[in-house]
Scaffold this motif. Sequence first.
Motif, PDB file in Angstrom:
ATOM      1  N   GLY A  19     -11.462   8.089 -19.452  1.00 37.29           N
ATOM      2  CA  GLY A  19     -11.695   7.901 -21.076  1.00 37.29           C
ATOM      3  C   GLY A  19     -10.794   6.554 -21.467  1.00 37.29           C
ATOM      4  N   TYR A  20      -9.542   6.788 -21.260  1.00 39.14           N
ATOM      5  CA  TYR A  20      -8.370   5.916 -22.020  1.00 39.14           C
ATOM      6  C   TYR A  20      -8.537   4.512 -21.055  1.00 39.14           C
ATOM      7  N   SER A  21      -8.975   4.691 -19.569  1.00 38.47           N
ATOM      8  CA  SER A  21      -9.049   3.610 -18.974  1.00 38.47           C
ATOM      9  C   SER A  21      -9.950   2.592 -19.152  1.00 38.47           C
ATOM     10  N   ASN A  22     -11.267   3.314 -19.809  1.00 40.10           N
ATOM     11  CA  ASN A  22     -12.482   2.498 -20.175  1.00 40.10           C
ATOM     12  C   ASN A  22     -12.466   1.954 -21.659  1.00 40.10           C
ATOM     13  N   CYS A  23     -11.756   2.678 -22.594  1.00 39.35           N
ATOM     14  CA  CYS A  23     -11.602   2.550 -24.079  1.00 39.35           C
ATOM     15  C   CYS A  23     -10.595   1.560 -24.210  1.00 39.35           C
ATOM     16  N   GLY A  24     -10.595   0.581 -25.034  1.00 37.21           N
ATOM     17  CA  GLY A  24      -9.595  -0.600 -25.082  1.00 37.21           C
ATOM     18  C   GLY A  24      -9.335  -1.294 -24.005  1.00 37.21           C
ATOM     19  N   HIS A  25     -10.041  -1.540 -23.133  1.00 37.95           N
ATOM     20  CA  HIS A  25      -9.783  -2.180 -22.124  1.00 37.95           C
ATOM     21  C   HIS A  25      -8.595  -1.767 -21.086  1.00 37.95           C
ATOM     22  N   GLY A  26      -8.233  -0.445 -21.297  1.00 33.15           N
ATOM     23  CA  GLY A  26      -6.984  -0.022 -20.489  1.00 33.15           C
ATOM     24  C   GLY A  26      -5.906  -0.273 -21.072  1.00 33.15           C
ATOM     25  N   GLU A  27      -5.811  -0.578 -22.431  1.00 37.02           N
ATOM     26  CA  GLU A  27      -4.530  -0.976 -23.161  1.00 37.02           C
ATOM     27  C   GLU A  27      -3.424   0.357 -23.237  1.00 37.02           C
ATOM     28  N   THR A  28      -4.326   1.612 -23.336  1.00 37.45           N
ATOM     29  CA  THR A  28      -3.795   2.851 -23.492  1.00 37.45           C
ATOM     30  C   THR A  28      -2.800   3.443 -22.391  1.00 37.45           C
ATOM     31  N   ILE A  29      -3.545   3.111 -21.276  1.00 31.87           N
ATOM     32  CA  ILE A  29      -2.868   3.404 -19.944  1.00 31.87           C
ATOM     33  C   ILE A  29      -1.758   2.631 -19.730  1.00 31.87           C
ATOM     34  N   ARG A  30      -1.916   1.164 -20.181  1.00 33.41           N
ATOM     35  CA  ARG A  30      -0.662   0.413 -19.773  1.00 33.41           C
ATOM     36  C   ARG A  30       0.236   0.743 -20.677  1.00 33.41           C
TER      37      ARG A  30
END
Length: 190
Positions: free
Chosen positions: A170-181
């Motif tokens: 979910g977080y990889s796809n939302c916000g263009h992965g900004e959360t994972i980074r």
Amino acid sequence: MKTFGTWFVVLAAFLAAILVVPVGAVDAAPARAQVFRAGDVTAVIAPDGHEITVNLGSGSLATDAASNTLTVFDGKGRVSEVVPLGAVTADVAADQKSAVLSGAPAVRHPVSRAKDKAYADMMMKLNRNWPCAAPSVIAGGIIGFLVGFFLILGWVLATPIGLGIGAFVGYSNCGHGETIRAIQKWIGTP
């Protein structure tokens, strides 16, 4: 079996803290004093948490240096409470109606300012992208539960794993992965 349950609770609490709990900014305005009232007693906790001022409406206060205690007297002069002070110091006012309790300064956690900023950035992005990522997290948890349901206590392990995978997707796809980074940056910041 207790170990699995404990790990499940720890992982669920961790995921809830990461995914749901909002956080304030690193450079937020200073905190205000906290005021508590109980009967005719008022306690004010200083914003830094190092001092508590106690005010009595009736009765009086006295300290005993020999026993390192604070004695509270009721309105008729009878001992109402004897409070051991330990490492706390009590400065009683001249009118014996109030006292300032102070202790040793709090120990600061040795986290760098860069780590604090990375954490605040990560939490801001986690909270901002939660509405988009929530369906994936929930679906991952349900799938993990269903897969683990057929194993003996497998749901205890599979549900948190499913939640973790759902959160990653979910977080990889939302916000263009900004959360994972942001999570990777927070982990990698000394």
